[in-house]
Design a protein around this motif. Structure first.
Motif, PDB file in Angstrom:
ATOM      1  N   ARG A   1       0.827  -1.191   0.000  1.00  0.00           N
ATOM      2  CA  ARG A   1       0.000   0.000   0.000  1.00  0.00           C
ATOM      3  C   ARG A   1       0.869   1.250   0.000  1.00  0.00           C
ATOM      4  O   ARG A   1       1.885   1.288   0.694  1.00  0.00           O
ATOM      5  N   PRO A   2       0.439   2.233  -0.766  1.00  0.00           N
ATOM      6  CA  PRO A   2       1.268   3.446  -0.793  1.00  0.00           C
ATOM      7  C   PRO A   2       1.188   4.165   0.550  1.00  0.00           C
ATOM      8  O   PRO A   2       0.168   4.178   1.234  1.00  0.00           O
ATOM      9  N   SER A   3       2.259   4.682   0.923  1.00  0.00           N
ATOM     10  CA  SER A   3       2.324   5.436   2.176  1.00  0.00           C
ATOM     11  C   SER A   3       1.936   6.878   1.866  1.00  0.00           C
ATOM     12  O   SER A   3       2.668   7.603   1.198  1.00  0.00           O
ATOM     13  N   TYR A   4       0.732   7.245   2.343  1.00  0.00           N
ATOM     14  CA  TYR A   4       0.231   8.585   2.059  1.00  0.00           C
ATOM     15  C   TYR A   4       0.964   9.599   2.927  1.00  0.00           C
ATOM     16  O   TYR A   4       1.091   9.425   4.137  1.00  0.00           O
ATOM     17  N   HIS A   5       1.397  10.597   2.255  1.00  0.00           N
ATOM     18  CA  HIS A   5       2.064  11.665   2.971  1.00  0.00           C
ATOM     19  C   HIS A   5       1.014  12.557   3.642  1.00  0.00           C
ATOM     20  O   HIS A   5      -0.070  12.782   3.094  1.00  0.00           O
ATOM     21  N   PRO A   6       1.248  13.012   4.806  1.00  0.00           N
ATOM     22  CA  PRO A   6       0.262  13.902   5.451  1.00  0.00           C
ATOM     23  C   PRO A   6       0.092  15.191   4.654  1.00  0.00           C
ATOM     24  O   PRO A   6       1.051  15.747   4.114  1.00  0.00           O
ATOM     25  N   ARG A   7      -1.166  15.584   4.588  1.00  0.00           N
ATOM     26  CA  ARG A   7      -1.461  16.792   3.819  1.00  0.00           C
ATOM     27  C   ARG A   7      -0.927  18.012   4.557  1.00  0.00           C
ATOM     28  O   ARG A   7      -1.157  18.152   5.761  1.00  0.00           O
ATOM     29  N   PRO A   8      -0.288  18.855   3.833  1.00  0.00           N
ATOM     30  CA  PRO A   8       0.197  20.069   4.496  1.00  0.00           C
ATOM     31  C   PRO A   8      -0.970  21.008   4.798  1.00  0.00           C
ATOM     32  O   PRO A   8      -2.007  20.985   4.141  1.00  0.00           O
ATOM     33  N   ALA A   9      -0.809  21.746   5.810  1.00  0.00           N
ATOM     34  CA  ALA A   9      -1.849  22.708   6.165  1.00  0.00           C
ATOM     35  C   ALA A   9      -2.016  23.716   5.041  1.00  0.00           C
ATOM     36  O   ALA A   9      -1.027  24.202   4.486  1.00  0.00           O
ATOM     37  N   PRO A  10      -3.271  23.981   4.655  1.00  0.00           N
ATOM     38  CA  PRO A  10      -3.460  24.914   3.529  1.00  0.00           C
ATOM     39  C   PRO A  10      -2.991  26.307   3.906  1.00  0.00           C
ATOM     40  O   PRO A  10      -3.232  26.798   5.014  1.00  0.00           O
ATOM     41  N   SER A  11      -2.311  26.848   2.994  1.00  0.00           N
ATOM     42  CA  SER A  11      -1.804  28.209   3.216  1.00  0.00           C
ATOM     43  C   SER A  11      -2.779  29.176   2.558  1.00  0.00           C
ATOM     44  O   SER A  11      -2.822  29.309   1.331  1.00  0.00           O
ATOM     45  N   TYR A  12      -3.633  29.770   3.391  1.00  0.00           N
ATOM     46  CA  TYR A  12      -4.618  30.692   2.852  1.00  0.00           C
ATOM     47  C   TYR A  12      -3.957  32.025   2.550  1.00  0.00           C
ATOM     48  O   TYR A  12      -3.070  32.484   3.278  1.00  0.00           O
TER      49      TYR A  12
END
Length: 346
Positions: free
Chosen positions: A158-169
């Protein structure tokens, strides 16, 4: 009564057969009955018949008048009733009679015959003959060999999902209109009659959403629309006006309010078969700051532009609660001639 009638009939026949002309009958009740017969002329008497004698009517009986004073009837006074003073007879207490029951006779106990136990009979033991067992051999079932399955496929990890970066508004935009709209960049006017960036669609949508409150605000400024009430001179030669001016009726799309902020003015917006407009009258001085014509040189004069305040219903696209408001604007209203001191040069 029937007998009297029969007698009357018989006598009447007898009289009719004779020459009697007048007959009187009298019954027991002293009521006279007169019967007159007129015979033929051959037997008529030369003398007139005697007149019948009428008796006076009997007066009604006289009754004694009741006396007006009546004496009350006298009743005998009742004699007092006397009761015996002897005491009532005394009754002895009731004693019920004694009940006598027949003597009870004891019933003898029943006698049963003696019980006999049957003699036990012994049965001979059974002898069993030896049994011969025959063994039969059965062949074991032959099973087919299991098919050789292919090896399981090797699944990829299974691919190791990288954590989503916090959206930079992006920083919140500064909700503010441009300081100077593009429609007046080449002029010095404080209003704009044509605007290519006029948000007509957004204004219609906001009016439909806030229709009731918008109508209340529009009714406040709808009666302020100016009408042509002053005739404007066509040339400067007319001596009525000291300074030339130009009068017009405008419907601004953008204008600068008294705080120096440019606003979007509601004009020519059609919603629900109704067009919302705001018209005002302006008068611009053509020679502002110059000397007044037709004024002698001995007077210091100058043409002066005068202004008036108007109220317009504006639209603010950055007000999300209620994007409509009424604000005040300063627009040219007339052109006046200002006179200075009088000087004489020798």
């Amino acid at each position: 009564m029937a007998l009297q009638i029969l007698t009357l009939v018989a006598v009447s026949g007898l009289v009719a057969a004779t020459s009697v002309s007048h007959v009187s009958f009298s019954f027991g009740n002293n009521a006279p009955i007169t019967y007159e017969v007129r015979p033929d002329s051959s037997h008529a008497s030369p003398y007139p018949p005697p007149k019948p004698k009428h008796r006076k009517p009997t007066p009604p009986p006289k009754y004694a008048k009741p006396s007006t004073t009546t004496t009350a009837p006298k009743y005998e006074s009742p004699t007092p009733r006397t009761y015996p003073t002897t005491a009532p007879p005394s009754h002895s207490a009731y004693t019920p009679p004694e009940l006598t029951y027949p003597p009870t006779t004891a019933t003898p106990a029943p006698t049963y015959p003696p019980t006999t136990t049957p003699a036990q009979t012994t049965t001979p033991e059974q002898t069993y003959a030896p049994t011969t067992t025959t063994t039969t051999t059965t062949k074991a079932p032959v099973y087919h060999l299991q098919p050789a399955y292919l090896p399981r496929p090797s699944y990829h990890l299974r691919p190791s999902y990288h954590p989503r970066p916090a959206p930079s508004y992006h920083p919140a935009p500064s909700y503010s209109l441009p300081k100077v709209p593009s429609c007046v960049e080449l002029t010095n006017a404080t209003w704009c009659l044509e605007d290519e960036e006029y948000p007509e669609y957004e204004i219609k949508h906001a009016i439909q959403y806030h229709l009731d409150n918008f109508n209340l605000l529009y009714a406040d400024v709808a009666d302020l629309d100016a009408e042509k009430s002053v005739d404007v001179p066509d040339a400067v030669e007319e001596e009525t006006y000291l300074c030339p001016s130009e009068t017009s009726y405008i419907r601004p799309l953008r204008a600068q309010n008294t705080d120096g902020i440019w606003r979007i003015v509601i004009n020519d917006i059609k919603v629900h078969y109704k067009t919302f407009t705001q018209t005002t009258r302006i008068e611009e001085c053509l020679t502002a700051g110059e000397e007044c014509p037709k004024v002698p040189m001995c007077y210091e004069s100058k043409c002066l532009q005068k202004s008036a305040y108007h109220r317009f219903l504006v639209y603010d696209p950055y007000d999300l609660y209620f994007p409509f408001a009424i604000e005040t604007f300063k627009l040219p209203a007339s052109c006046a001639c200002l006179l200075g001191g009088y000087t004489i040069d020798h």
